[in-house]
Every structure is written in structure tokens, then in C-alpha cells.
Design a protein around this motif. Structure first.
Motif, PDB file in Angstrom:
ATOM      1  N   ARG A  71       2.556 -34.296  -0.757  1.00 56.79           N
ATOM      2  CA  ARG A  71       2.008 -33.393  -1.753  1.00 56.79           C
ATOM      3  C   ARG A  71       0.510 -33.324  -1.558  1.00 56.79           C
ATOM      4  O   ARG A  71      -0.148 -34.328  -1.324  1.00 56.79           O
ATOM      5  CB  ARG A  71       2.323 -33.925  -3.158  1.00 56.79           C
ATOM      6  CG  ARG A  71       2.325 -32.846  -4.191  1.00 56.79           C
ATOM      7  CD  ARG A  71       2.633 -33.417  -5.522  1.00 56.79           C
ATOM      8  NE  ARG A  71       1.503 -34.214  -5.992  1.00 56.79           N
ATOM      9  CZ  ARG A  71       1.335 -34.569  -7.256  1.00 56.79           C
ATOM     10  NH1 ARG A  71       2.223 -34.228  -8.151  1.00 56.79           N
ATOM     11  NH2 ARG A  71       0.298 -35.281  -7.623  1.00 56.79           N
ATOM     12  N   ARG A  73      -3.371 -32.858  -2.380  1.00 54.62           N
ATOM     13  CA  ARG A  73      -4.293 -33.121  -3.480  1.00 54.62           C
ATOM     14  C   ARG A  73      -5.674 -32.728  -3.017  1.00 54.62           C
ATOM     15  O   ARG A  73      -6.010 -32.861  -1.850  1.00 54.62           O
ATOM     16  CB  ARG A  73      -4.281 -34.603  -3.845  1.00 54.62           C
ATOM     17  CG  ARG A  73      -3.004 -35.002  -4.537  1.00 54.62           C
ATOM     18  CD  ARG A  73      -2.905 -36.483  -4.660  1.00 54.62           C
ATOM     19  NE  ARG A  73      -2.816 -37.100  -3.344  1.00 54.62           N
ATOM     20  CZ  ARG A  73      -3.125 -38.370  -3.115  1.00 54.62           C
ATOM     21  NH1 ARG A  73      -3.569 -39.117  -4.088  1.00 54.62           N
ATOM     22  NH2 ARG A  73      -3.008 -38.863  -1.917  1.00 54.62           N
ATOM     23  N   ARG A  88      -7.357 -38.459   1.666  1.00 54.43           N
ATOM     24  CA  ARG A  88      -6.241 -39.392   1.457  1.00 54.43           C
ATOM     25  C   ARG A  88      -4.911 -38.702   1.708  1.00 54.43           C
ATOM     26  O   ARG A  88      -3.992 -39.295   2.299  1.00 54.43           O
ATOM     27  CB  ARG A  88      -6.286 -39.945   0.039  1.00 54.43           C
ATOM     28  CG  ARG A  88      -7.476 -40.841  -0.214  1.00 54.43           C
ATOM     29  CD  ARG A  88      -7.625 -41.080  -1.690  1.00 54.43           C
ATOM     30  NE  ARG A  88      -6.697 -42.081  -2.169  1.00 54.43           N
ATOM     31  CZ  ARG A  88      -6.962 -43.392  -2.175  1.00 54.43           C
ATOM     32  NH1 ARG A  88      -8.115 -43.813  -1.722  1.00 54.43           N
ATOM     33  NH2 ARG A  88      -6.090 -44.251  -2.603  1.00 54.43           N
ATOM     34  N   ALA A  89      -4.802 -37.449   1.265  1.00 60.34           N
ATOM     35  CA  ALA A  89      -3.537 -36.736   1.480  1.00 60.34           C
ATOM     36  C   ALA A  89      -3.298 -36.514   2.971  1.00 60.34           C
ATOM     37  O   ALA A  89      -2.185 -36.707   3.474  1.00 60.34           O
ATOM     38  CB  ALA A  89      -3.570 -35.407   0.739  1.00 60.34           C
ATOM     39  N   ARG A  91      -4.442 -38.324   5.359  1.00 64.42           N
ATOM     40  CA  ARG A  91      -4.146 -39.628   5.948  1.00 64.42           C
ATOM     41  C   ARG A  91      -2.680 -39.984   5.736  1.00 64.42           C
ATOM     42  O   ARG A  91      -2.004 -40.482   6.637  1.00 64.42           O
ATOM     43  CB  ARG A  91      -5.039 -40.665   5.271  1.00 64.42           C
ATOM     44  CG  ARG A  91      -5.426 -41.793   6.158  1.00 64.42           C
ATOM     45  CD  ARG A  91      -6.020 -42.890   5.341  1.00 64.42           C
ATOM     46  NE  ARG A  91      -7.339 -42.577   4.806  1.00 64.42           N
ATOM     47  CZ  ARG A  91      -7.835 -43.136   3.708  1.00 64.42           C
ATOM     48  NH1 ARG A  91      -7.124 -44.012   3.016  1.00 64.42           N
ATOM     49  NH2 ARG A  91      -9.032 -42.847   3.306  1.00 64.42           N
ATOM     50  N   THR A  92      -2.190 -39.721   4.513  1.00 63.04           N
ATOM     51  CA  THR A  92      -0.782 -40.014   4.227  1.00 63.04           C
ATOM     52  C   THR A  92       0.130 -39.254   5.180  1.00 63.04           C
ATOM     53  O   THR A  92       1.045 -39.833   5.788  1.00 63.04           O
ATOM     54  CB  THR A  92      -0.452 -39.592   2.781  1.00 63.04           C
ATOM     55  OG1 THR A  92      -1.469 -40.065   1.928  1.00 63.04           O
ATOM     56  CG2 THR A  92       0.882 -40.124   2.358  1.00 63.04           C
ATOM     57  N   VAL A  94      -0.565 -37.842   8.076  1.00 63.53           N
ATOM     58  CA  VAL A  94      -0.737 -38.203   9.491  1.00 63.53           C
ATOM     59  C   VAL A  94      -0.075 -39.541   9.765  1.00 63.53           C
ATOM     60  O   VAL A  94       0.621 -39.719  10.771  1.00 63.53           O
ATOM     61  CB  VAL A  94      -2.229 -38.230   9.856  1.00 63.53           C
ATOM     62  CG1 VAL A  94      -2.428 -38.848  11.217  1.00 63.53           C
ATOM     63  CG2 VAL A  94      -2.802 -36.838   9.833  1.00 63.53           C
ATOM     64  N   GLN A  95      -0.254 -40.489   8.841  1.00 63.49           N
ATOM     65  CA  GLN A  95       0.331 -41.806   9.097  1.00 63.49           C
ATOM     66  C   GLN A  95       1.856 -41.726   9.147  1.00 63.49           C
ATOM     67  O   GLN A  95       2.491 -42.327  10.012  1.00 63.49           O
ATOM     68  CB  GLN A  95      -0.100 -42.785   8.011  1.00 63.49           C
ATOM     69  CG  GLN A  95       0.621 -44.112   8.187  1.00 63.49           C
ATOM     70  CD  GLN A  95      -0.075 -45.232   7.487  1.00 63.49           C
ATOM     71  OE1 GLN A  95      -0.977 -45.022   6.692  1.00 63.49           O
ATOM     72  NE2 GLN A  95       0.315 -46.439   7.788  1.00 63.49           N
ATOM     73  N   ARG A 206     -12.943 -38.293   9.122  1.00 63.97           N
ATOM     74  CA  ARG A 206     -12.820 -39.510   8.323  1.00 63.97           C
ATOM     75  C   ARG A 206     -11.484 -40.196   8.568  1.00 63.97           C
ATOM     76  O   ARG A 206     -11.345 -41.382   8.292  1.00 63.97           O
ATOM     77  CB  ARG A 206     -12.947 -39.172   6.833  1.00 63.97           C
ATOM     78  CG  ARG A 206     -14.327 -38.780   6.414  1.00 63.97           C
ATOM     79  CD  ARG A 206     -15.116 -39.956   5.930  1.00 63.97           C
ATOM     80  NE  ARG A 206     -14.520 -40.528   4.740  1.00 63.97           N
ATOM     81  CZ  ARG A 206     -14.862 -41.712   4.244  1.00 63.97           C
ATOM     82  NH1 ARG A 206     -15.785 -42.418   4.858  1.00 63.97           N
ATOM     83  NH2 ARG A 206     -14.292 -42.181   3.171  1.00 63.97           N
ATOM     84  N   CYS A 207     -10.496 -39.460   9.063  1.00 63.57           N
ATOM     85  CA  CYS A 207      -9.203 -40.053   9.390  1.00 63.57           C
ATOM     86  C   CYS A 207      -9.166 -40.524  10.837  1.00 63.57           C
ATOM     87  O   CYS A 207      -8.077 -40.717  11.394  1.00 63.57           O
ATOM     88  CB  CYS A 207      -8.090 -39.053   9.163  1.00 63.57           C
ATOM     89  SG  CYS A 207      -7.860 -38.606   7.466  1.00 63.57           S
TER      90      CYS A 207
ATOM     91  N   PRO B  12      -2.239 -44.445   2.195  1.00 66.38           N
ATOM     92  CA  PRO B  12      -2.632 -45.767   2.679  1.00 66.38           C
ATOM     93  C   PRO B  12      -4.148 -45.915   2.594  1.00 66.38           C
ATOM     94  O   PRO B  12      -4.885 -44.939   2.657  1.00 66.38           O
ATOM     95  CB  PRO B  12      -2.155 -45.758   4.126  1.00 66.38           C
ATOM     96  CG  PRO B  12      -2.159 -44.332   4.519  1.00 66.38           C
ATOM     97  CD  PRO B  12      -1.870 -43.539   3.294  1.00 66.38           C
ATOM     98  N   ARG B  14      -7.839 -47.014   3.965  1.00 64.52           N
ATOM     99  CA  ARG B  14      -8.424 -46.785   5.295  1.00 64.52           C
ATOM    100  C   ARG B  14      -8.103 -47.909   6.255  1.00 64.52           C
ATOM    101  O   ARG B  14      -7.809 -47.691   7.427  1.00 64.52           O
ATOM    102  CB  ARG B  14      -9.944 -46.636   5.162  1.00 64.52           C
ATOM    103  CG  ARG B  14     -10.389 -45.203   5.025  1.00 64.52           C
ATOM    104  CD  ARG B  14     -11.858 -45.164   4.823  1.00 64.52           C
ATOM    105  NE  ARG B  14     -12.595 -45.093   6.082  1.00 64.52           N
ATOM    106  CZ  ARG B  14     -12.759 -43.975   6.782  1.00 64.52           C
ATOM    107  NH1 ARG B  14     -12.222 -42.862   6.381  1.00 64.52           N
ATOM    108  NH2 ARG B  14     -13.455 -43.973   7.890  1.00 64.52           N
ATOM    109  N   TYR B  17      -4.504 -47.802   7.276  1.00 63.22           N
ATOM    110  CA  TYR B  17      -4.341 -46.663   8.176  1.00 63.22           C
ATOM    111  C   TYR B  17      -4.816 -47.010   9.580  1.00 63.22           C
ATOM    112  O   TYR B  17      -4.139 -46.751  10.579  1.00 63.22           O
ATOM    113  CB  TYR B  17      -5.132 -45.490   7.603  1.00 63.22           C
ATOM    114  CG  TYR B  17      -5.192 -44.260   8.461  1.00 63.22           C
ATOM    115  CD1 TYR B  17      -4.104 -43.421   8.574  1.00 63.22           C
ATOM    116  CD2 TYR B  17      -6.356 -43.935   9.140  1.00 63.22           C
ATOM    117  CE1 TYR B  17      -4.169 -42.288   9.335  1.00 63.22           C
ATOM    118  CE2 TYR B  17      -6.431 -42.798   9.905  1.00 63.22           C
ATOM    119  CZ  TYR B  17      -5.334 -41.985  10.007  1.00 63.22           C
ATOM    120  OH  TYR B  17      -5.404 -40.857  10.774  1.00 63.22           O
TER     121      TYR B  17
END
Lengths: 444, 297
Positions: A71, A73, A88-89, A91-92, A94-95, A206-207, B12, B14, B17
């Protein structure tokens, strides 16, 4: 325009390197969801620069090995609004995609729909040097295009030559090697606000990822949702997204117009939330399970539990009829379609030989939408789903993933852009020549 | 009731991650899957072998196991079987054999043994093979003696290549072989054999061949006559002598030498008695203009 050349060419080089290494991620930053697909290029067919978009058979070279959706954000109207949340979204997503793929990705190609895309048609012509058209002539004619005033704080996202004309012969795809005297070109340029690209690039950085390309989601949804003859004969692809509805017009396998309307499915949800006095989550659930745009007699008797957690029994046990829900949704959907109609009219869509309209995106799943759309937009409306690509999970084959899938095709068969051709020597700034002279003086 | 616990953030951190990304890096994967076990094994083995006593014990054990395997009866060589060797040569081979049998076939260096056997003058070629049942089979090809060579040191037996096979005390020990003499006779044995073969046709026994000046042969007949053969085409010269003998009974006459060195002018030397007789006959006949060498002296 030189610095644009630099950054776009740097991204193109990164993309090429990533495809050489075999793994690249595509990221669709939407208002309601962020999806990430990890592609593996197996190198069976080589990455060729001159491939046209829309060659449907050319997608054998890659396979989706990871897919994740989260989702969204911090994204509003298709642009990043809250940096940390959006990061953060991303990153979620991609991870999760990396985990499914079982491999780390370093390069990501992103697309977004917002940031006020504007379309420009450019034209330029030059006398060619010798008998036949060379690559140098092509780059010269591209450089000869008059660039309109695009405004402060805007940046060119796409600049694609869509047509070449040699003397009186127009409609050439590739003029190289042909004989003639005067070469003219038409170019389609899409500009967006520079801040949006900067924000996206920052979030991606940043990711710990490298941004290897940016595309407009109207363009990439058109690439995946329109079939080949629609792209050839002329069609509009309308991507009904969460925060914005973007449209792109294709003819002769090139995009000739792109625009976005800053209304989308989230506004429908907001209307339901306000009209029924329910939280956003509940409104979204009601919309997806019971939504529609055409009311029939049975809808009056189809009662929907709104639910609620306020503790007030009367409030929590309310029931509304589906007709009421449709009554809330329909005006907003009509508004979106009217707005799209206005943009299509402004673009001169009714002058195209074919008037095909393809609706895609998550919003196109509203039952009855095709009927409503054919009344507003024209007779030739169909609902489009993205092309099938290898390895795409079943959950990611819906129309909501049209732009994500389009990104895969975009990565595999990129369209020629302005910056793929060499800059003509006379266009190099004097500064760099002076630097070259200085370097010679310093070293000899 | 509204749940008190706030919804957890699915994102997650940083750090997590980054760790996850590191875990998914292919090189890190390889390191973990392959490098780490290898390092552990290497470390364990290295730690165990760091002690000198353990190392020697290990080496000793390895050597012991190796010895046990080598001395198994399947690998032992008990018997030396010689094929194609005359008794003297066989005795010699037994003398020079470098190891006492039985020995392990791992210890036998067959190329070295072969070289040693082939180093014997009487052996032309030796083939060694370890047969089943612990037998070292040696197949010998001996040199064939074709001639005797009388030198100042004694009598040598030669093969066709001129190699000295053995030395014998008396000529009578090998009566079947022709005798050669003179320096360098061993280097021209094939030619000598050809001449001797041609000399079969002579009725008188041949005593032998003498190499003169290391370049040509003298054929010595049983009654002491010498036939001086030229350097080139000696067989042809000898055949001429035989033809002369057939035509005019040359060899039955009282001659000392038949000199065939100049092909255009065969020359003979008479014996002293024949010379006297010749002059006597000539003087008696009164042939003028002919004078003997004796008169000139």
C-alpha cells in the motif's frame, strides 16, 4: 538542453549496464499502491537501441522473477508528497520483491503518473550533408527542433522522434541510408515538474538503489494495454489510477500525446467516506466489493452493512442500499471521464483515423464502467488488461498493473529518445571546447 | 472496541533492509555457502596439524598403510623369467639385477632395469613386463655374433653393427666365425661380411680379412696368399679374381699377392722360387730386353 542530455544519457547507460548484468527492478509509484517487479534478462536476444516500442514479439528476453505490491503512503496525485513515508513504502516493496527473486537488485526504473505532464509537438528540418541520410543527419535534425518555452522548474521526461520526412515523403520510421535533400522530423516531448523527479530520485537513492530510468505511467500503460493494431491505427489509453487518471494517445506505434487528470479512485473513496460517514478503509472495502456506476432495480434491495467501531450501535449497524452507493460513485466517475474527454478533445483525438479508447488501471474494474465510458467518451471503448509477460504472478495480471508491466516492456525494448543520438559537434558548448584546449596546453 | 495496539509498520527499518540486501548479494551468498565451510574445514585441519607429534604420527601412519598395501602378495614379484637369453647372458643379467626377489612391484623401476640390461654388450633389446602371478618376464633379443676380431688385446666377438659382444681366449672356441684383423675392422663389419660371402666361391679356405690403414681389406687365403682389395667396390674386385681363377687357374699358381687395388691393372707377385724359375726359363729362352730385378740388385 545539454544537462538534460547528460542526466538522461547517464540513466540510459545505467540501464544498459543493469541489463548486461541481467537484473533490473521496475517500480510503479502510484497513489494507492507501489508495486515492484524484478526482471531477469537472460540475454537470449540482445538489447538493441533501435528497437521500436510496440513490437510485441520482442519481449522474450526477460522474465519476471520477483513481484511485490504494497500500500502506498506519502504519495498524492501520483507525486511523492511525504518523502520519508514514500521511502519506507518503496523499501517495503523492493525488499519483498527482492526476497521473492532471491537476488539483490541495484538498478531500478521508476514511473509515476503525476507531476503535471504536458505534451509538446516539435518539428525541425535540415538540409542533409551528402547524398544519403546518415546517423549524423538524424542527430542534426533532432537538434534543429525548436524547443518551446517549457516553463521554469520543469524537465523533459520523454522526447521521442515520432516521424521523419525526407523531401516530400513522410511517415518514415528510420530514414537512415535513404537518398534525399531535406530531412524533417516531428518529435513528441513530455515535460513534468522537475521537483517530482528529484523527489523520486532522492527516495530511490535513500533505498540504496540507482535510478536507471524514469517514465511517465500514461506512456507505459499504453505500451502494455494497447494491442499492436491499436497502437498502429490510433488509440487512447486511459489509466484510471488512485490519485490521478492519466491518458496517452498512440498512433503509428508512437505516443503522440500524454496528459493526466488529477482526479482518481481515491476521490471516489473519499466521496463514499464522506457520504456514508465511514472511515476511509471501510469506504475502500465497500467500493471494491460493492461499487458500480449503473443502478438497476435490484440494487435498491441490495443492502450493504457499513460496519463501524464507534461503539454507537445505531451508527455501527447502519445498512445502505447499493443504489445509494452507486449514487455517490457515479457523479465522481462521470466527472473523471468528462475531464478525460475534455483533454482528449483538446488533444484533437477525434481527428485520428481510429477512435479506440482503452480503459485500464485499478479504476477500470468498477462494474459497468465500460457502459458509462462509452456514453461519455465514444463508442469504441474497451477494458484493457496488460500484456502477459513471462513469470508474472497471477495476482499481478490485473489492469491495476498495466503500468508496471508496461515498464517491463519499456525496459526490454526502449523507444529511441532524443538523447540516444550523438550531440552534433556544433552544438557542444564553447566551454567544453575551451576545456579541451586547456587540457592540451596543460599536458603538452 | 477500537484496538489499543497501533497498526505495525510493515516497512523494514533501514538497517534490516540493508542486511537483507547484503544477504541477497550473490558474492555474499557464495561466501556463506562455500567460503565459510571451507574456512572451517581448513581451520580445523590446520589446528590439528599444528602439533609436530600429531603430524609425524599421521605421516607414519600413512607410510605404514602404504607399506602394507605395497607388500600385499598381489603386488609382489617373486620370479625373474628370462626369455631368449643364452645361459651366459642369463647369468650376467642375474648378476646385475638391482634388487633381491621377492620385491614389491612398486619398488621395481622397470625402465632403469631395462636400461641396465640393455647396457650389457650381448643384449640388443630387452622388454620387461610384470606378468600375473608375480613374474617379471624379460624378453631378450641378443646380438648375433658374426665375426671375430683379433686385436692385440685378444679376440673379440662382433655383431653386424661392429659392437663387441664378448671376448674369447682362443680362436678355436668359435670355429664357425670368420676372423677379421687390423685397426678399424669393427667399423666395417658389413663390408667384410659381403666380401666373405663373395669369397665362398673360392675353393681354398679363407683365413680371414685384414683391414689395411682403416680403409680397405686384404683377403688372406689359407696358403698365405693375399688378395689386396681396393677401397671401393671390393666385392667386384674379388669377383674378378675369382673369374681369373676360373679362366687361368690363378690361385693355384705360386703367387704371394694378387693386387687388385688398381682396377685397370691387376698385379701379381710371384713367390721367390717361382721368380727364380721364371728367370731361368727366360734366360734359357734368351728373350732380350728383359731383365730381372735380381740382376739389378
Amino acid at each position: 538542453m545539454i544537462e538534460l542530455y547528460e542526466s538522461q544519457r547517464a540513466m540510459r547507460a545505467l540501464r544498459k549496464a543493469a541489463i548486461q548484468r541481467g537484473v533490473v527492478a521496475v517500480l510503479d509509484v502510484g497513489t494507492s499502491k507501489i508495486s515492484c517487479l524484478v526482471l531477469r534478462f537472460d540475454g537470449t536476444d540482445q538489447f538493441t537501441e533501435a528497437e521500436e516500442v510496440g513490437r510485441m514479439a520482442g519481449q522474450a528476453g526477460f522474465r519476471v522473477i520477483g513481484a511485490a505490491t504494497t500500500r502506498s503512503r506519502g504519495v498524492r496525485f501520483g507525486e511523492i508528497d511525504a518523502m520519508v513515508e514514500a521511502e519506507r513504502a518503496i523499501r517495503t516493496a523492493v525488499q519483498a520483491a527482492q526476497k521473492m527473486a532471491g537476488i539483490r537488485v541495484d538498478h531500478v526504473i521508476a514511473c509515476f503518473s503525476g507531476a503535471g505532464p504536458r505534451s509538446y509537438g516539435l518539428a525541425g528540418s535540415v538540409d542533409i550533408d551528402g547524398q544519403t541520410v546518415t546517423e549524423h543527419d538524424v542527430s542534426r535534425v533532432l537538434s534543429a527542433c525548436d524547443v518551446p518555452e517549457i516553463g521554469d522548474g520543469r524537465e523533459v521526461l520523454h522526447a521521442q522522434p515520432v516521424n521523419f520526412a525526407l523531401d516530400h515523403r513522410s511517415g518514415l520510421i528510420d530514414p537512415r541510408g535513404r537518398t534525399g535533400a531535406r530531412l524533417a522530423t516531428d518529435m513528441h516531448m513530455v515535460t513534468v515538474e522537475a521537483d517530482a523527479i528529484q523527489n523520486l530520485a532522492h527516495c530511490v537513492r535513500r533505498c540504496d538503489l540507482d535510478l536507471a530510468g524514469v517514465a511517465n505511467s500514461a506512456y507505459v500503460s499504453g505500451v502494455s494495454a494497447l494491442v499492436e493494431d491499436e497502437q498502429e491505427l490510433g488509440a487512447a489509453c486511459i489509466d484510471l489510477g488512485g490519485g490521478s487518471s492519466s491518458l496517452s494517445i498512440f498512433v503509428r506505434k508512437h505516443m503522440i500525446y500524454a496528459d493526466a487528470v488529477r482526479i482518481g479512485g481515491d476521490h471516489v473513496t473519499g466521496d463514499i467516506s464522506m457520504g456514508l460517514q465511514v472511515p476511509k478503509d471501510t469506504a475502500e472495502r465497500i467500493k471494491t466489493f460493492h461499487g458500480g456506476v449503473v443502478a438497476t432495480g435490484i440494487d435498491d434491495r441490495d443492502m450493504i452493512e457499513t460496519g463501524g467501531e464507534t461503539g454507537d450501535y445505531e451508527h455501527d449497524r447502519r445498512r445502505i442500499s447499493r443504489a445509494e452507493l452507486i449514487g455517490i460513485m457515479r457523479p465522481r466517475v462521470e466527472e473523471i471521464l468528462e475531464e478525460v474527454r475534455a483533454r482528449l478533445d483538446a488533444a484533437g483525438f477525434d481527428h485520428l483515423p481510429s477512435q479506440q479508447i482503452v480503459l485500464t488501471g485499478g479504476g477500470s474494474q468498477i462494474p459497468g464502467l465500460d457502459g458509462l465510458a462509452s456514453r461519455i467518451l465514444g463508442q469504441n471503448v474497451r477494458l484493457g488488461r496488460p500484456l502477459r509477460v513471462h513469470g508474472l504472478p497471477q495476482a499481478a495480471t490485473g489492469p491495476a498493473f498495466a503500468s508496471a508491466v508496461g515498464m517491463c516492456l519499456f525496459a526490454a525494448n526502449p523507444q529511441d529518445e532524443w538523447w540516444d543520438f550523438e550531440v552534433p559537434v556544433d552544438r557542444y558548448p564553447v566551454r567544453s571546447l575551451r576545456r579541451a584546449v586547456k587540457w592540451f596546453k596543460d599536458n603538452w | 472496541m477500537r484496538p489499543v495496539i497501533a497498526r505495525t509498520d510493515p516497512a523494514p527499518s533501514r538497517l534490516r533492509y540493508r542486511l537483507e540486501r547484503m544477504r541477497l548479494t550473490p558474492s555474499y551468498h557464495r561466501l556463506l555457502r562455500l567460503g565459510l565451510p571451507l574456512m572451517l574445514i581448513a581451520g580445523g585441519v590446520g589446528g590439528y596439524l599444528a602439533d609436530e607429534a600429531r603430524r609425524t604420527a599421521l605421516l607414519d601412519r600413512v607410510a605404514e598403510i602404504r607399506r602394507q598395501i605395497e607388500t600385499r602378495p598381489e603386488f609382489m614379484v617373486n620370479l625373474l623369467s628370462l626369455d631368449g637369453a643364452s645361459p651366459e647372458v642369463a647369468a650376467e643379467i642375474h648378476d646385475i639385477f638391482p634388487r633381491d626377489l621377492p620385491a614389491s612391484s612398486f619398488d621395481l623401476d622397470l625402465p632403469a632395469i631395462r636400461d641396465a640390461i640393455e647396457g650389457l654388450p650381448a643384449v640388443a633389446e630387452a622388454a620387461l613386463r610384470i606378468r600375473q602371478g608375480g613374474v617379471l618376464a624379460v624378453t631378450i633379443t641378443e646380438r648375433t655374433p658374426v665375426a671375430l676380431w683379433r686385436t692385440r688385446d685378444g679376440i673379440a666377438v662382433l655383431d653386424p653393427g661392429g659392437t663387441r659382444i664378448a671376448t674369447i681366449g682362443r680362436r678355436g672356441l668359435r670355429p664357425g666365425l670368420p676372423v677379421l684383423a687390423g685397426d678399424g675392422a669393427d667399423r666395417a663389419v658389413p663390408e667384410a661380411l659381403e666380401i666373405l660371402a663373395a669369397a665362398e666361391a673360392i675353393a681354398q679356405p679363407v683365413r680371414g680379412l685384414v683391414r689395411m690403414g682403416e680403409r680397405r681389406w686384404d683377403l688372406v687365403l689359407g696358403d698365405g696368399k693375399r688378395i689386396l682389395l681396393p677401397e671401393t667396390a671390393p666385392v667386384r674386385a674379388l669377383e674378378r679374381v675369382i673369374a681369373l681363377d676360373a679362366a687361368s687357374d690363378l690361385l693355384a699358381r705360386d703367387l704371394v699377392r694378387i693386387d687388385m687395388r688398381l682396377g685397370t691393372r691387376p698385379t701379381v707377385r710371384l713367390s721367390a722360387a717361382a721368380d727364380e724359375e721364371w728367370w731361368r726359363i727366360m734366360n734359357a729362352a734368351g728373350v732380350p730386353g728383359i731383365s730381372s730385378g735380381a740382376e739389378r740388385q
